[in-house]
Scaffold this motif. Sequence first.
Motif, PDB file in Angstrom:
ATOM      1  N   ARG A 141       0.865  -1.089   0.058  1.00 26.73           N
ATOM      2  CA  ARG A 141      -0.082   0.175   0.037  1.00 26.73           C
ATOM      3  C   ARG A 141       0.912   1.198   0.097  1.00 26.73           C
ATOM      4  NH1 ARG A 141      -2.661  -3.424   3.661  1.00 26.73           N
ATOM      5  NH2 ARG A 141      -1.760  -2.229   5.509  1.00 26.73           N
ATOM      6  N   THR A 173      -7.576   3.165  -1.706  1.00 24.14           N
ATOM      7  CA  THR A 173      -6.707   3.874  -2.740  1.00 24.14           C
ATOM      8  C   THR A 173      -6.740   5.221  -2.419  1.00 24.14           C
ATOM      9  OG1 THR A 173      -8.662   4.225  -4.235  1.00 24.14           O
ATOM     10  CG2 THR A 173      -7.570   2.119  -4.417  1.00 24.14           C
ATOM     11  N   THR A 214      -4.002   4.410   4.478  1.00 27.31           N
ATOM     12  CA  THR A 214      -3.624   2.853   5.362  1.00 27.31           C
ATOM     13  C   THR A 214      -5.093   2.970   6.401  1.00 27.31           C
ATOM     14  OG1 THR A 214      -1.539   2.817   4.961  1.00 27.31           O
ATOM     15  CG2 THR A 214      -2.611   1.490   6.813  1.00 27.31           C
ATOM     16  N   PRO A 253      -9.073  -2.259   1.613  1.00 27.62           N
ATOM     17  CA  PRO A 253      -7.938  -1.354   1.437  1.00 27.62           C
ATOM     18  C   PRO A 253      -8.261  -0.186   0.467  1.00 27.62           C
ATOM     19  CG  PRO A 253      -7.725  -3.747   0.926  1.00 27.62           C
ATOM     20  CD  PRO A 253      -8.970  -3.690   1.188  1.00 27.62           C
ATOM     21  N   THR A 298      -0.345   7.250  -0.400  1.00 29.25           N
ATOM     22  CA  THR A 298      -0.952   6.018   0.091  1.00 29.25           C
ATOM     23  C   THR A 298      -2.140   6.496   1.066  1.00 29.25           C
ATOM     24  OG1 THR A 298       0.690   5.822   1.560  1.00 29.25           O
ATOM     25  CG2 THR A 298       1.044   5.075  -0.591  1.00 29.25           C
ATOM     26  N   THR A 339      -2.137  -1.746  -5.764  1.00 35.74           N
ATOM     27  CA  THR A 339      -3.506  -1.996  -5.440  1.00 35.74           C
ATOM     28  C   THR A 339      -3.457  -3.554  -5.547  1.00 35.74           C
ATOM     29  OG1 THR A 339      -4.307  -0.132  -6.011  1.00 35.74           O
ATOM     30  CG2 THR A 339      -5.976  -1.705  -5.726  1.00 35.74           C
TER      31      THR A 339
END
Length: 334
Positions: A63, A330, A243, A328, A241, A68
């Motif tokens: 990440r 983007t 997270t 997750p 990024t 991706t």
Amino acid sequence: MPCLPKALCGALVAALLATSPALADQSTAQPAADPVRVMPLGDSITQGGSIGGYRLDLGAKLRAAGRTVDFVGSLADGPGSLPDRDHEGHPGWTIAQIDAIVVNRLRTYTPRTILLHIGTNDMYGSDPAGAPRRLSALVDKITAQAPGAEVFVSTIIPIRFADATVRNYNAAIVPMLRAKAAAGKRVHVVDMYPAVPISDLPDGIHPNAAGYSKMANAWFNALSSVPGSIGDPPAPGGTCTATPKVTGTWNGGFQAEVTVTNPGATATAGWTVRFTLPGGHVVTQLWGGTASGQVTVTNAAYNGAIGPGASTTFGFIASGSSAAQVSPATCASA
């Protein structure tokens, strides 16, 4: 709850509820690029116990690099800080047991990339000398079923009480795997044995967090060396990024924080983060950004500019009855 004045929280809630009803409509999500499907495949060292094994740090590294990736497999577990828990790591399994299920799993999950660490349980079984032959047959079965997949096969990490047996196995499999690669198969050797010292194996077999982090480094470096195995690298100067981390849960909802990082060499002027929530969940409060869709978050006025290597955060509260989880995320920078 976030540390915000009560009036400000109320204003944020009102603003969110006043936006388009699409906030609760998953059909309005803006599609991101299809993630690269990666299958972590093996035994308990792939499963990783309660700390998520190498998958925790490997996912974070991917990440942070703007890749991706979607871990895939029939099993799912790990800590709350692991946003993608899927894998195919079976505690106690041997090469033969993986061989027996691998075709079905490849058909079901169609991975683009496979990370195979297997053989540890064969080292103290009845036929350790035959393990290289069994691994060769397994790799052949994988490449026949998924000829377009990138198959990363690692030497196994040390075993404190069977080091000579492990060394013999690793010495036998490396030339065998290289011969398959030379024959045109998409097989890549990852030398994992020297990456994890015996001092990082508390029970003599399984790594601690430090050992798993070293495994993650070895996997990440190998993946980065093979174009396409983890997708295309992000365009220079236009990436960030994101997270996510669940920070609190309760009956009917959860709270999460998302860290937005600028890995580039120039400052960002703004950013947009996209992620999804479990089915039935909606955002009811958000701070540090502006939400729309399910779910697109843009920076607030005060945190759009992020210097090189720096980061900022936003957080939110989501309500719903299913398990707390954030996909997750983007991130795109301006």
